[in-house]
Write a protein that holds these residues in place. Structure first.
Motif, PDB file in Angstrom:
ATOM      1  N   MET A  68       0.803  -1.202   0.000  1.00 60.88           N
ATOM      2  CA  MET A  68       0.000   0.000   0.000  1.00 60.88           C
ATOM      3  C   MET A  68       0.844   1.264   0.000  1.00 60.88           C
ATOM      4  N   SER A  69       2.119   1.109  -0.266  1.00 59.54           N
ATOM      5  CA  SER A  69       2.998   2.275  -0.264  1.00 59.54           C
ATOM      6  C   SER A  69       2.703   3.220  -1.424  1.00 59.54           C
ATOM      7  N   GLU A  70       1.975   2.750  -2.444  1.00 58.07           N
ATOM      8  CA  GLU A  70       1.666   3.594  -3.594  1.00 58.07           C
ATOM      9  C   GLU A  70       0.466   4.512  -3.353  1.00 58.07           C
ATOM     10  N   LEU A  71      -0.207   4.359  -2.226  1.00 64.08           N
ATOM     11  CA  LEU A  71      -1.358   5.203  -1.918  1.00 64.08           C
ATOM     12  C   LEU A  71      -0.923   6.623  -1.577  1.00 64.08           C
ATOM     13  N   PRO A  72      -1.694   7.622  -2.018  1.00 65.05           N
ATOM     14  CA  PRO A  72      -1.365   9.004  -1.664  1.00 65.05           C
ATOM     15  C   PRO A  72      -1.580   9.249  -0.169  1.00 65.05           C
ATOM     16  N   VAL A  73      -0.883  10.240   0.342  1.00 60.69           N
ATOM     17  CA  VAL A  73      -0.984  10.589   1.762  1.00 60.69           C
ATOM     18  C   VAL A  73      -1.885  11.815   1.891  1.00 60.69           C
ATOM     19  N   TYR A  74      -2.829  11.753   2.820  1.00 60.21           N
ATOM     20  CA  TYR A  74      -3.737  12.858   3.108  1.00 60.21           C
ATOM     21  C   TYR A  74      -3.582  13.269   4.569  1.00 60.21           C
ATOM     22  N   THR A  75      -3.756  14.533   4.844  1.00 58.93           N
ATOM     23  CA  THR A  75      -3.697  15.031   6.212  1.00 58.93           C
ATOM     24  C   THR A  75      -5.041  14.803   6.904  1.00 58.93           C
ATOM     25  N   LYS A  76      -5.057  14.982   8.221  1.00 58.15           N
ATOM     26  CA  LYS A  76      -6.323  14.888   8.961  1.00 58.15           C
ATOM     27  C   LYS A  76      -7.298  15.965   8.497  1.00 58.15           C
ATOM     28  N   SER A  77      -6.787  17.122   8.104  1.00 53.95           N
ATOM     29  CA  SER A  77      -7.652  18.197   7.608  1.00 53.95           C
ATOM     30  C   SER A  77      -8.299  17.812   6.281  1.00 53.95           C
ATOM     31  N   GLN A  78      -7.525  17.175   5.405  1.00 52.01           N
ATOM     32  CA  GLN A  78      -8.081  16.724   4.129  1.00 52.01           C
ATOM     33  C   GLN A  78      -9.117  15.626   4.347  1.00 52.01           C
ATOM     34  N   LYS A 122     -17.778  18.086   1.338  1.00 49.71           N
ATOM     35  CA  LYS A 122     -17.505  17.558  -0.003  1.00 49.71           C
ATOM     36  C   LYS A 122     -18.360  16.309  -0.164  1.00 49.71           C
ATOM     37  N   PRO A 123     -18.655  15.905  -1.378  1.00 51.28           N
ATOM     38  CA  PRO A 123     -19.537  14.744  -1.566  1.00 51.28           C
ATOM     39  C   PRO A 123     -18.908  13.400  -1.179  1.00 51.28           C
ATOM     40  N   GLN A 124     -17.584  13.336  -1.123  1.00 51.87           N
ATOM     41  CA  GLN A 124     -16.939  12.076  -0.760  1.00 51.87           C
ATOM     42  C   GLN A 124     -17.126  11.802   0.736  1.00 51.87           C
ATOM     43  N   ILE A 125     -17.229  10.511   1.049  1.00 48.22           N
ATOM     44  CA  ILE A 125     -17.345  10.089   2.443  1.00 48.22           C
ATOM     45  C   ILE A 125     -16.195   9.123   2.712  1.00 48.22           C
ATOM     46  N   TRP A 126     -15.233   9.592   3.498  1.00 47.61           N
ATOM     47  CA  TRP A 126     -14.034   8.821   3.816  1.00 47.61           C
ATOM     48  C   TRP A 126     -13.927   8.630   5.315  1.00 47.61           C
ATOM     49  N   VAL A 127     -13.337   7.501   5.703  1.00 51.51           N
ATOM     50  CA  VAL A 127     -12.983   7.244   7.094  1.00 51.51           C
ATOM     51  C   VAL A 127     -11.611   6.591   7.104  1.00 51.51           C
ATOM     52  N   ALA A 128     -10.918   6.721   8.217  1.00 47.83           N
ATOM     53  CA  ALA A 128      -9.601   6.109   8.348  1.00 47.83           C
ATOM     54  C   ALA A 128      -9.635   5.036   9.430  1.00 47.83           C
ATOM     55  N   LEU A 129      -8.824   4.016   9.228  1.00 54.24           N
ATOM     56  CA  LEU A 129      -8.648   2.949  10.202  1.00 54.24           C
ATOM     57  C   LEU A 129      -7.204   2.471  10.112  1.00 54.24           C
ATOM     58  N   ASN A 130      -6.518   2.484  11.226  1.00 51.76           N
ATOM     59  CA  ASN A 130      -5.127   2.021  11.285  1.00 51.76           C
ATOM     60  C   ASN A 130      -4.243   2.686  10.239  1.00 51.76           C
ATOM     61  N   GLY A 131      -4.460   3.986  10.013  1.00 49.84           N
ATOM     62  CA  GLY A 131      -3.614   4.744   9.099  1.00 49.84           C
ATOM     63  C   GLY A 131      -3.999   4.664   7.634  1.00 49.84           C
ATOM     64  N   ILE A 132      -5.017   3.886   7.306  1.00 51.84           N
ATOM     65  CA  ILE A 132      -5.479   3.743   5.923  1.00 51.84           C
ATOM     66  C   ILE A 132      -6.832   4.444   5.787  1.00 51.84           C
ATOM     67  N   ILE A 133      -6.996   5.198   4.701  1.00 47.58           N
ATOM     68  CA  ILE A 133      -8.246   5.908   4.445  1.00 47.58           C
ATOM     69  C   ILE A 133      -9.071   5.100   3.454  1.00 47.58           C
ATOM     70  N   TYR A 134     -10.331   4.919   3.794  1.00 47.22           N
ATOM     71  CA  TYR A 134     -11.257   4.144   2.966  1.00 47.22           C
ATOM     72  C   TYR A 134     -12.368   5.041   2.450  1.00 47.22           C
ATOM     73  N   ASP A 135     -12.784   4.779   1.215  1.00 43.63           N
ATOM     74  CA  ASP A 135     -13.901   5.498   0.614  1.00 43.63           C
ATOM     75  C   ASP A 135     -15.176   4.699   0.884  1.00 43.63           C
ATOM     76  N   ARG A 187     -14.449  -4.501   2.503  1.00 41.23           N
ATOM     77  CA  ARG A 187     -15.464  -4.256   1.467  1.00 41.23           C
ATOM     78  C   ARG A 187     -15.243  -2.943   0.736  1.00 41.23           C
ATOM     79  N   PHE A 188     -14.424  -2.076   1.321  1.00 42.96           N
ATOM     80  CA  PHE A 188     -14.252  -0.728   0.789  1.00 42.96           C
ATOM     81  C   PHE A 188     -12.887  -0.553   0.154  1.00 42.96           C
ATOM     82  N   THR A 189     -12.792   0.425  -0.728  1.00 45.58           N
ATOM     83  CA  THR A 189     -11.543   0.706  -1.422  1.00 45.58           C
ATOM     84  C   THR A 189     -10.645   1.578  -0.557  1.00 45.58           C
TER      85      THR A 189
END
Length: 78
Positions: free
Chosen positions: A1-11, A20-33, A70-72
Motif C-alpha cells: 500500500m505504499s503507492e497510496l497518496p498521503v492525506y492530512t487529517k484536515s483533508q 464535499k460529496p466524498q465520504i471517507w474514514v480512516a482505520l489504522n492509518g489507511i483511508i477508505y472510501d 469491502r471498501f476501497t
C-alpha cells in the motif's frame, strides 16, 4: 500500500459527506472510501461521523475491522 497518496487529517475531515460529496474514514492509518455504502448516508453511521480516524472507536463496534475489506483503500493518513 505504499503507492497510496498521503492525506492530512484536515483533508480527511473535509470528506465527511457534508463539506464535499466524498465520504471517507480512516482505520489504522489507511483511508477508505465509504461513499457508496448505504450505511454511511450523509456521512453518519450510527454515532460515528465520516471524515475521521475511527481506529479507537472500532472497539465499541459490533463488527471487526474486516468490514473495511469491502471498501476501497484510497490513501494513507499522514
Amino acid at each position: 500500500m505504499s503507492e497510496l497518496p498521503v492525506y492530512t487529517k484536515s483533508q480527511l475531515a473535509l470528506r465527511n459527506g457534508q463539506d464535499k460529496p466524498q465520504i471517507w474514514v480512516a482505520l489504522n492509518g489507511i483511508i477508505y472510501d465509504v461513499t457508496d455504502s448505504r450505511l454511511w448516508r450523509n456521512g453518519k453511521h450510527y454515532e460515528h461521523w465520516a471524515g475521521q480516524d475511527l481506529t479507537h472507536e472500532l472497539k465499541d463496534a459490533p463488527h471487526t475491522e474486516m468490514v473495511f475489506e469491502r471498501f476501497t483503500a484510497i490513501g494513507k493518513l499522514g
